[in-house]
Design a protein around this motif. Sequence first.
Motif, PDB file in Angstrom:
ATOM      1  N   HIS A 225     -52.309 -36.005  95.666  1.00  0.00           N
ATOM      2  CA  HIS A 225     -51.665 -34.718  95.387  1.00  0.00           C
ATOM      3  C   HIS A 225     -50.805 -34.854  94.134  1.00  0.00           C
ATOM      4  CE1 HIS A 225     -52.441 -32.857  99.462  1.00  0.00           C
ATOM      5  NE2 HIS A 225     -52.657 -34.139  99.736  1.00  0.00           N
TER       6      HIS A 225
ATOM      7  N   ALA B 290     -55.612 -33.406 103.104  1.00  0.00           N
ATOM      8  CA  ALA B 290     -55.692 -32.541 101.936  1.00  0.00           C
ATOM      9  C   ALA B 290     -54.541 -31.545 101.912  1.00  0.00           C
ATOM     10  CB  ALA B 290     -57.031 -31.807 101.923  1.00  0.00           C
TER      11      ALA B 290
ATOM     12  N   VAL C  29     -55.358 -31.436  93.935  1.00  0.00           N
ATOM     13  CA  VAL C  29     -55.610 -32.394  95.007  1.00  0.00           C
ATOM     14  C   VAL C  29     -56.968 -33.047  94.755  1.00  0.00           C
ATOM     15  CG1 VAL C  29     -55.858 -32.749  97.486  1.00  0.00           C
ATOM     16  CG2 VAL C  29     -54.289 -30.985  96.636  1.00  0.00           C
TER      17      VAL C  29
ATOM     18  N   PHE D 132     -56.004 -38.704  99.981  1.00  0.00           N
ATOM     19  CA  PHE D 132     -56.009 -37.626  98.996  1.00  0.00           C
ATOM     20  C   PHE D 132     -54.861 -37.837  98.017  1.00  0.00           C
ATOM     21  CE2 PHE D 132     -58.080 -36.080 102.761  1.00  0.00           C
ATOM     22  CZ  PHE D 132     -59.138 -35.312 102.303  1.00  0.00           C
TER      23      PHE D 132
END
Length: 365
Positions: free
Chosen positions: A229, A174, A291, A227
């Motif tokens: 982004h 993350a 995110v 994740f």
Amino acid sequence: MFSGKLFLMFVATAMAQKDLSVDCGDDEWVTVRWRPELGFSQELDSSRALLGNCPPSRPASEDSLFFRVFLRDCGFIQQVTAGRVSYSNTLIYDPQPERAFISQPVQCVYDLSVGEEEPEETFSMEIMNPDFSGPAQSLRFRLGSSIPIRAVVEPRSRRPLRIYLESCEFATDANISRAAQVHPIIANAGCLMGSKAGNSSFLPRRRPDEMRLYLEAVWFAVGEQVFLHCVLEACAVQSLPVVRKACQFVPEHHRWVLLDDPSQSYACTCCDSSCLRTTDASVDGVSARKVLGPLVIVAEDPQGDASLDSQSSAGLSEAPVWLLVFAVVLVLMVCMSVLAVSYYLCFWRGGRLGYRPSRDLLTKY
């Protein structure tokens, strides 16, 4: 950037350190010179350095790294509090695979001009159902399938805004600065790289303040948490000039095409090389970093685990009918075979096992 002129209040959190020099200009650009602390025998390698997600602007010289980047690029995180706007990022250097990263925070803080209002725009971003009817019910995606993404900016003023995705990338953490693996999807200030290397695509806009797209679930950290982004931007709706862009590769045309106006697709010709970020004082905008996740990309059907679990818990009580029929038929065939062999041995061959006709009877007639 907000309308009006920004007054520089603070250069950098680490300005006093002799190995780091940060110049936060009032033209939305920041210049960084950094000399990471290395071992005695180690040579500085520019390919091992990043400012957020941007490499150095030129090769290392005099044991220093040089970056000159736009504050809207490279994953700078923007925060507005008490009349000030700050931009934060992290310098990272990976000296050797067996050694830990060297990191250094960088921050620029500005005062908003007198009479200037703080931004009121709200960005949101979600992983959606395939038909975009609502949020995704599961964040497990089969390899090669499409991940529906929806990004929206909600202006609280009357001015209409158009949203863009400046950059997007998959990462295994993350916090992208800690991620062991990173895979770019949108780069070069709006180029959907996944549309050329795979099946990612933008959907036609329904309205300027919304953007929908499908991202391909690529072979990246399969089975692990992933994740997404993204850096989102929004600026006033306008036709010319093309300052911000959303470009995708169209295989049928063998070229990059501008989503909002294909007639101006010349703005996308740099997608295969390096797009230079242009600034225009008349174009004011805001940005945010989002995110999403964690999501998981699996090599098999994402529902496969659940179906296996349900079958295992059902046990023999839910065994297929054909299997039971086959077992009954097999038992009947075995029984018939035993009866046939018994009849042959006990009756047709003389009524007992091992029966042999008498020699006398054979020669009597």
